[in-house]
Design a protein around this motif. Structure first.
Motif, mmCIF file in Angstrom:
data_model
loop_
_atom_site.group_PDB
_atom_site.id
_atom_site.type_symbol
_atom_site.label_atom_id
_atom_site.label_comp_id
_atom_site.label_asym_id
_atom_site.label_seq_id
_atom_site.Cartn_x
_atom_site.Cartn_y
_atom_site.Cartn_z
ATOM 1 N N ASP A 166 -94.448 85.101 -62.656
ATOM 2 C CA ASP A 166 -95.062 86.187 -63.430
ATOM 3 C C ASP A 166 -96.510 86.391 -63.001
ATOM 4 O OD1 ASP A 166 -92.800 86.737 -64.873
ATOM 5 O OD2 ASP A 166 -93.428 85.696 -66.691
ATOM 6 N N ARG A 167 -97.226 85.294 -62.750
ATOM 7 C CA ARG A 167 -98.610 85.394 -62.261
ATOM 8 C C ARG A 167 -98.655 86.144 -60.931
ATOM 9 N NH1 ARG A 167 -102.430 80.583 -61.488
ATOM 10 N NH2 ARG A 167 -103.831 82.379 -61.274
ATOM 11 N N MET A 168 -97.701 85.860 -60.064
ATOM 12 C CA MET A 168 -97.653 86.545 -58.776
ATOM 13 C C MET A 168 -97.440 88.042 -58.971
ATOM 14 S SD MET A 168 -95.309 83.807 -56.657
ATOM 15 C CE MET A 168 -95.166 84.880 -55.222
ATOM 16 N N GLU A 169 -96.511 88.382 -59.851
ATOM 17 C CA GLU A 169 -96.167 89.786 -60.059
ATOM 18 C C GLU A 169 -97.339 90.586 -60.620
ATOM 19 O OE1 GLU A 169 -92.266 92.209 -61.641
ATOM 20 O OE2 GLU A 169 -92.883 90.416 -62.723
ATOM 21 N N SER A 170 -98.199 89.936 -61.412
ATOM 22 C CA SER A 170 -99.340 90.627 -62.002
ATOM 23 C C SER A 170 -100.648 90.300 -61.286
ATOM 24 C CB SER A 170 -99.459 90.268 -63.488
ATOM 25 O OG SER A 170 -99.648 88.868 -63.654
ATOM 26 N N LEU A 182 -82.626 82.505 -50.863
ATOM 27 C CA LEU A 182 -81.509 82.272 -51.757
ATOM 28 C C LEU A 182 -81.977 81.533 -53.003
ATOM 29 C CD1 LEU A 182 -78.902 81.063 -49.102
ATOM 30 C CD2 LEU A 182 -79.078 83.347 -50.098
ATOM 31 N N GLY A 183 -81.329 81.801 -54.120
ATOM 32 C CA GLY A 183 -81.654 81.097 -55.358
ATOM 33 C C GLY A 183 -83.124 81.214 -55.691
ATOM 34 N N GLY A 184 -83.774 80.061 -55.875
ATOM 35 C CA GLY A 184 -85.195 80.060 -56.186
ATOM 36 C C GLY A 184 -86.032 80.726 -55.121
ATOM 37 N N GLY A 185 -85.570 80.711 -53.862
ATOM 38 C CA GLY A 185 -86.291 81.401 -52.797
ATOM 39 C C GLY A 185 -86.332 82.901 -53.012
ATOM 40 N N LEU A 186 -85.204 83.481 -53.441
ATOM 41 C CA LEU A 186 -85.185 84.904 -53.739
ATOM 42 C C LEU A 186 -85.988 85.199 -54.993
ATOM 43 C CD1 LEU A 186 -84.301 87.771 -53.182
ATOM 44 C CD2 LEU A 186 -82.142 87.296 -54.366
ATOM 45 N N GLU A 187 -85.926 84.313 -55.972
ATOM 46 C CA GLU A 187 -86.719 84.518 -57.191
ATOM 47 C C GLU A 187 -88.211 84.495 -56.872
ATOM 48 O OE1 GLU A 187 -84.148 82.770 -60.839
ATOM 49 O OE2 GLU A 187 -84.499 81.349 -59.213
ATOM 50 N N PHE A 235 -85.506 81.042 -62.652
ATOM 51 C CA PHE A 235 -86.897 81.414 -62.394
ATOM 52 C C PHE A 235 -87.104 82.929 -62.475
ATOM 53 C CE2 PHE A 235 -87.257 77.422 -59.531
ATOM 54 C CZ PHE A 235 -87.512 76.632 -60.635
ATOM 55 N N GLY A 236 -86.359 83.589 -63.350
ATOM 56 C CA GLY A 236 -86.523 85.028 -63.544
ATOM 57 C C GLY A 236 -85.510 85.890 -62.834
ATOM 58 N N GLY A 237 -84.574 85.276 -62.116
ATOM 59 C CA GLY A 237 -83.627 86.058 -61.326
ATOM 60 C C GLY A 237 -82.737 86.969 -62.136
ATOM 61 N N THR A 238 -82.305 86.513 -63.327
ATOM 62 C CA THR A 238 -81.422 87.349 -64.141
ATOM 63 C C THR A 238 -82.135 88.583 -64.675
ATOM 64 O OG1 THR A 238 -81.915 86.204 -66.227
ATOM 65 C CG2 THR A 238 -80.126 85.306 -64.873
ATOM 66 N N GLN A 239 -83.460 88.547 -64.726
ATOM 67 C CA GLN A 239 -84.229 89.664 -65.259
ATOM 68 C C GLN A 239 -84.774 90.578 -64.154
ATOM 69 O OE1 GLN A 239 -84.196 89.957 -68.725
ATOM 70 N NE2 GLN A 239 -82.751 88.305 -68.254
ATOM 71 N N ARG A 240 -85.157 89.997 -63.021
ATOM 72 C CA ARG A 240 -85.762 90.815 -61.966
ATOM 73 C C ARG A 240 -84.723 91.494 -61.080
ATOM 74 N NH1 ARG A 240 -89.974 86.767 -62.039
ATOM 75 N NH2 ARG A 240 -91.908 87.772 -62.731
ATOM 76 N N LEU A 241 -83.652 90.783 -60.733
ATOM 77 C CA LEU A 241 -82.685 91.376 -59.804
ATOM 78 C C LEU A 241 -82.125 92.700 -60.324
ATOM 79 C CD1 LEU A 241 -81.288 91.064 -57.078
ATOM 80 C CD2 LEU A 241 -79.437 89.822 -58.248
ATOM 81 N N PRO A 242 -81.728 92.828 -61.618
ATOM 82 C CA PRO A 242 -81.230 94.122 -62.085
ATOM 83 C C PRO A 242 -82.253 95.244 -61.983
ATOM 84 C CG PRO A 242 -80.653 92.387 -63.637
ATOM 85 C CD PRO A 242 -81.623 91.785 -62.662
ATOM 86 N N ARG A 243 -83.546 94.930 -62.051
ATOM 87 C CA ARG A 243 -84.565 95.973 -61.904
ATOM 88 C C ARG A 243 -84.498 96.629 -60.528
ATOM 89 N NH1 ARG A 243 -90.215 93.154 -63.704
ATOM 90 N NH2 ARG A 243 -89.669 92.441 -65.801
ATOM 91 N N PHE A 244 -84.147 95.821 -59.530
ATOM 92 C CA PHE A 244 -84.165 96.334 -58.161
ATOM 93 C C PHE A 244 -82.826 96.929 -57.736
ATOM 94 C CE2 PHE A 244 -87.324 92.759 -57.993
ATOM 95 C CZ PHE A 244 -88.440 93.566 -57.910
ATOM 96 N N VAL A 245 -81.719 96.264 -58.074
ATOM 97 C CA VAL A 245 -80.423 96.686 -57.543
ATOM 98 C C VAL A 245 -79.525 97.306 -58.596
ATOM 99 C CG1 VAL A 245 -80.564 94.873 -55.793
ATOM 100 C CG2 VAL A 245 -79.270 94.444 -57.896
ATOM 101 N N GLY A 246 -79.950 97.308 -59.864
ATOM 102 C CA GLY A 246 -79.110 97.807 -60.937
ATOM 103 C C GLY A 246 -78.285 96.688 -61.553
#
Length: 257
Positions: free
Chosen positions: A88-92, A106-111, A140-151
């Motif tokens: 979250d710090r990175m994103e902001s 992959l996994g945490g790497g993609l997150e 690490f946020g994957g369930t919340q961020r991935l849908p923002r990008f790919v639907g």
């Protein structure tokens, strides 16, 4: 730092994950990233950050061996929250962070990569969240961020099957912005980052701040923040310099004030 090393080139901090062979995302790397953000935030010579991996991979995922050292659900929750807070710090973060992804994220790497503002990839890179193969879910946020990008539907398919997509597919689905040949990834990413580094640091920070509101707030609330930020930026020395340089048909010299 043990696993992150960095240098500065023309206003761009080049941060390298160096934990061979797969740059697995150990807890120590997340802690080092947290500390590095503190350091980069106060370095005036750093205006943009590029994050990439040493060797064959960007990051092939979390360090699964570390999972065996955690014995309770409460500890796993704490582990997940620590990663979420850093990403979250990175994103902001007030300076643009670009992930240059090759090999695999992959996994945490993609997150980690999704916590960056922009993702550039090689055409053959593999991106995915395969945690369900281990009987787990992304933490690490994957369930919340991935849908923002790919639907939502594509995110569900990627997580439920654990199948990765290629770099070219990541661009197609909106997870990445551009795909390059392997040898062109870092040179092209740095060229774009150096172009960004020539902009006003004040304007860059304001743009990042307002873009965040498009994800979490109503349209009207975002417009209000945009208007307020516009007014704050307008009275900066950089804005005066930018306007004057435009009138005089010359390149502006922004100083971050």
């Amino acid at each position: 730092m043990e696993f992150l090393r960095w240098s500065v080139e023309d206003g761009v901090a080049i941060v390298t994950i160096n934990r061979p062979p797969a740059n697995a995302l150990a807890r120590a790397i997340i802690s080092e990233m947290d500390a590095l953000l503190d350091e980069l935030a106060v370095k005036d010579e750093v205006r943009v950050v590029v994050l990439h991996g040493e060797g064959r991979f960007f990051s092939a995922g979390a360090d699964i061996k570390e999972f065996t050292e955690v014995s309770s659900g409460e500890e796993f929750t704490k582990l997940a929250r620590n990663g979420q807070i850093v990403f979250d710090r990175m994103e902001s973060f007030s300076k643009p962070i670009i992930a240059a992804i090759h090999g695999a994220a992959l996994g945490g790497g993609l997150e980690l990569a999704m916590g960056c503002h922009i993702r550039y990839v090689t055409k053959s890179a593999k991106l995915g969240l395969p945690e369900l193969n281990l009987g787990l879910i992304p933490g690490f946020g994957g369930t919340q961020r991935l849908p923002r990008f790919v639907g939502a539907a594509k995110a569900a398919e990627m997580m439920f099957t654990s199948d990765a997509i290629t770099g070219e597919e990541a661009v197609q689905f909106g997870l990445a912005t551009r795909a390059f040949d392997d040898e062109e990834l870092l040179p092209q990413t740095l060229a774009i980052a150096k172009k960004m580094a020539q902009k006003s640091p004040i304007a860059l920070a304001a743009a990042i701040k307002t873009l965040q509101y498009s994800k979490t707030s109503t349209f009207d609330a975002g417009l209000q923040v945009e208007a307020e930020s516009f007014g704050q930026v307008f009275v900066s020395e950089d804005a005066k310099e930018g306007i004057q340089a435009f009138i005089e048909k010359r390149k502006p010299q922004f100083v971050g004030k």
